[in-house]
Design an enzyme around this catalytic site. Structure first.
Site, PDB file in Angstrom:
ATOM      1  N   HIS A  67       0.836  -1.192   0.000  1.00 18.50           N
ATOM      2  CA  HIS A  67       0.000   0.000   0.000  1.00 18.50           C
ATOM      3  C   HIS A  67       0.876   1.248   0.000  1.00 18.50           C
ATOM      4  O   HIS A  67       2.043   1.199   0.392  1.00 18.50           O
ATOM      5  CB  HIS A  67      -0.945   0.020   1.209  1.00 18.50           C
ATOM      6  CG  HIS A  67      -0.271  -0.223   2.517  1.00 18.50           C
ATOM      7  ND1 HIS A  67       0.016  -1.490   2.978  1.00 18.50           N
ATOM      8  CD2 HIS A  67       0.188   0.620   3.468  1.00 18.50           C
ATOM      9  CE1 HIS A  67       0.605  -1.424   4.154  1.00 18.50           C
ATOM     10  NE2 HIS A  67       0.740  -0.150   4.471  1.00 18.50           N
ATOM     11  N   CYS A 207       0.287   1.997  12.880  1.00 17.65           N
ATOM     12  CA  CYS A 207       1.378   1.792  11.938  1.00 17.65           C
ATOM     13  C   CYS A 207       1.659   3.126  11.245  1.00 17.65           C
ATOM     14  O   CYS A 207       0.863   4.058  11.343  1.00 17.65           O
ATOM     15  CB  CYS A 207       1.042   0.703  10.918  1.00 17.65           C
ATOM     16  SG  CYS A 207      -0.317   1.120   9.793  1.00 17.65           S
TER      17      CYS A 207
END
Length: 703
Positions: A67, A207
């Site tokens: 991603h 994250c």
């Protein structure tokens, strides 16, 4: 949403997209480009590969979720591939056959982030993944994904809707799970508490991008808590927004889990709670183990706890089993200090270089009274209506030089202050800055800042753990820790550490200044190897920090070191650009050739990370080749005596060099050597493969 986040055009079923993550990511990025979701597939692929280089995106169960955010992405989008040939994305249980490329626009709207995070949460459900593998058409995949990211309204009567809603609730910020003792418990998971009231655990997950892993970790822990029969609450601190725990939830918690790769927001809320810490991927890979550890520390009176004054950093408290090692904590503290210091380096150094460009190098000379530089004197005593002898250019250059000098004077205090912050959080900032200021005052400089920052953090952490009356604990973070921390570390630096560290600094600077001939060349080789070893990682940053702090000290040797570091750091992207676009483009894939075009500008600007897409896909051939060229460039710079007064800028700061033509010679030599080495390595690998095929017995070759 006016358009679907995934369409049949961005689904690829049972395809062979390549043999490595780079090939798969480039295939999916091209797919999104053809669907009109990104204006520059190569840009999106570069961003995803850069993210992949930091941390693998493979997950248990044969899944991968590369991603990235990119300015070329027009709207949040998904491309999915079900691979006919599995590819290793770094998952602990083997390669992946289901890959989702998550593409988010830079600064994407929170609604888009919620959709993407909902998909991530669904991917931890085995039944959802099984449905993806069983789907026969692209439209089936679209329906499955759409059902996960847009769950039906509450009360739907269909079983599928109920299942999907459970897997991907619309309220994604904070989740609560309460499972009574009667819940079925797998024999491999921790046993449920035996008391009438189940134990309560709270967790924070986070994250760096806040798109996928944050929410997958949250759901993995939630399902593990269900299996363990405990009361569980989680606060994912991600891109789709955060709803903090209510005070009663925190008060009722028996233990805390921090599964994060970034700082925890509002960490001090959990003061006194037993805690375990890990990276976010451990919560995805080993959620049952983490729940078991949390239950264990909740019953352990000697377990590590969150301390008063803990703020928004990664924190230091951890259990022996689930936390960070001492070495890792020290490394994180040092890297935190460096990351906060670098903006002072960039701003101050470039402003000083601009001052030299406008007013000449003489503005760095001491004024006649020896109390300040000519630049500082002119900035203080002249104005636009009272220009100095050199005119407007000299005045503006002096002002720029003075501002830059002040910014550079903050290097050591900022380094020490934020090292201390990384250890003791916000209460450690003031004592850390004090340690840095004392270090400068006694002449201990950079080494004093490192040691003083670590010592300040330890002192502040020790003070925070003193048993004080309840009325005094509220004063700890704002009065007691800053006051006594500054007093203790200041006294220690003045009375004990400062002078020995100042002596060490002086000897080191004298040693650098005396380096000539072979010794200077060896230093250049070492710095060149370090700059090219990990392309922006800790080793690269250590060499860069060594050079930039030398700028504040001054001297010919330090300026040569800065030139060697910058020249070597420019080699990797330029070498890969030369090899992939000019010398032997046929050895590289089409996406690599596109990356090579961009690497020309990145290399010219001194951005070593421009070579990461190449190193990520073929590290054993690329990185040694880059190190060879970096070592040559560093050695030539030191041998030729090139000096540089700016900490960044590449070819755009030639005006800050004493001999830019020799800099170009060293840069060209290193670039050509690295390019030839990587071409030879790739060609040798190709020839070896051909030889292996040619010598294979004929009957062993598939028809």
């Amino acid at each position: 949403m006016s358009e679907q986040i995934i369409t049949a055009a961005t689904v690829n079923l049972d395809v062979d997209a390549g043999d490595d993550p780079s090939a798969v990511i480039n295939h999916l990025a091209e797919n999104l480009g053809e669907a009109g979701r990104t204006s520059d597939p190569a840009d999106l692929a570069r961003a995803a590969l850069a993210r992949e280089a930091k941390s693998a995106t493979g997950l248990p169960g044969g899944i991968a979720i590369p991603h990235a955010r990119a300015v070329s992405v027009s709207q949040a989008s998904l491309a999915m591939a079900r691979l006919s040939k599995k590819v290793d994305f770094g998952a602990p249980d083997g390669p992946a056959d289901i890959v989702f490329l998550i593409a988010a626009p830079e600064g994407g709207a929170s609604e888009h982030m919620k959709l993407l995070s909902s998909l991530a949460r669904a991917l931890v459900r085995p039944d959802f993944v099984a449905s993806l593998r069983a789907a026969r058409t692209d439209d089936e995949i679209v329906d499955l994904v759409d059902g996960a990211i847009n769950p039906p309204a509450a009360g739907s009567s269909t079983t599928a809707a109920a299942s999907t809603e459970k897997a991907a609730p619309q309220k994604v910020a904070t989740d609560t799970v309460t499972t009574q003792k009667t819940a079925p418990v797998d024999s491999s998971t921790p046993a449920a508490p035996t008391s009438d009231k189940p134990m309560s655990i709270v967790a924070i997950t986070a994250c760096p991008t806040g798109i996928a892993h944050t929410y997958m970790a949250a759901d993995a822990l939630k399902y593990a808590a269900e299996r363990a029969g405990v009361d569980f609450h989680v606060e994912p601190q991600g891109s789709s927004g955060t709803t903090p725990f209510t005070p009663d939830v925190i008060a009722g918690a028996d233990a805390v889990i921090f599964a994060t790769d970034v700082g925890v927001k509002g960490k001090s809320r959990f003061h006194g709670k037993p805690v375990i810490e890990s990276g976010v991927k451990r919560a995805i890979n080993e959620p049952d183990a983490m729940i078991a550890e949390a239950l264990a520390v909740a019953k352990n009176p000697h377990a590590a706890v969150v301390r008063a004054g803990d703020g928004d950093s990664a924190g230091a408290a951890a259990t022996e089993k689930g936390g960070l090692s001492l070495g890792k904590q020290v490394q994180q503290a040092l890297m935190t200090g460096v990351s906060y210091m670098i903006p002072f380096v960039a701003a101050g150094g470039l402003l000083i270089a601009l001052g030299f460009l406008l007013a000449g190098y003489q503005i760095a000379n001491k004024n006649i009274d020896k109390t300040m530089s000519d630049g500082a004197y002119i900035a203080l005593h002249n104005t636009l209506w009272n220009l100095p002898a050199g005119g407007l250019g000299t005045y503006l250059g002096a002002v720029s030089f003075a501002i830059g000098s002040l910014a550079m004077s903050m290097l050591v205090p900022a380094l020490a202050g934020y090292i201390s912050f990384a250890i003791a959080d916000r209460p450690g900032i003031a004592p850390g800055f004090v340690a840095g200021l004392v270090s400068v005052a006694v002449g201990a400089s950079f080494i004093g800042g490192l040691i003083g920052g670590l010592a300040a953090g330890v002192v502040c952490l020790a003070i925070s753990r003193l048993p004080l009356p309840q009325w005094a604990r509220g004063l700890m973070p704002v009065v007691i820790i800053p006051l006594f921390g500054s007093l203790v570390i200041g006294a220690v630096m003045f009375m004990f550490l400062g002078r020995p560290l100042a002596w060490l600094t002086t000897e080191m600077n004298n040693g650098l200044s005396s380096m000539t001939g072979g010794s200077a060349i060896i230093l250049g080789i070492v710095l060149g190897l370090m700059m090219c070893f990990d392309l922006g990682g800790p080793v690269n940053k250590a060499a860069y920090l060594f050079a930039t702090t030398g700028l504040a000290v001054g001297g010919s040797a330090q300026l040569e070191i800065m030139a060697a570091v910058m020249c070597a750091g420019m080699v990797p992207p330029l070498a890969m650009a030369l090899a992939s676009t000019v010398l032997r483009p046929q050895l590289f894939t089409e996406p690599e050739r596109e990356n090579g075009k961009a690497a020309w500008l990145l290399g010219a600007s001194f951005i070593s990370e421009g070579a990461i897409p190449f190193a990520a896909t073929d590290p054993l051939r690329v990185i040694p080749s880059m190190m060879a060229g970096g070592a040559l460039s560093g050695a030539l710079i030191m041998a030729l005596g090139v000096e540089l007064r700016a900490p960044h800028g590449g070819v755009f700061v030639f005006f800050a060099m004493n001999a830019w033509w020799w800099f170009l010679v060293a840069l060209a030599a290193g670039t050509v050597l690295s390019a030839l080495c990587v071409i030879a390595a790739k060609q040798w690998g190709r020839n070896r493969d051909r030889t292996a095929v040619a010598t294979t017995p004929r009957e062993a070759v598939p028809a």
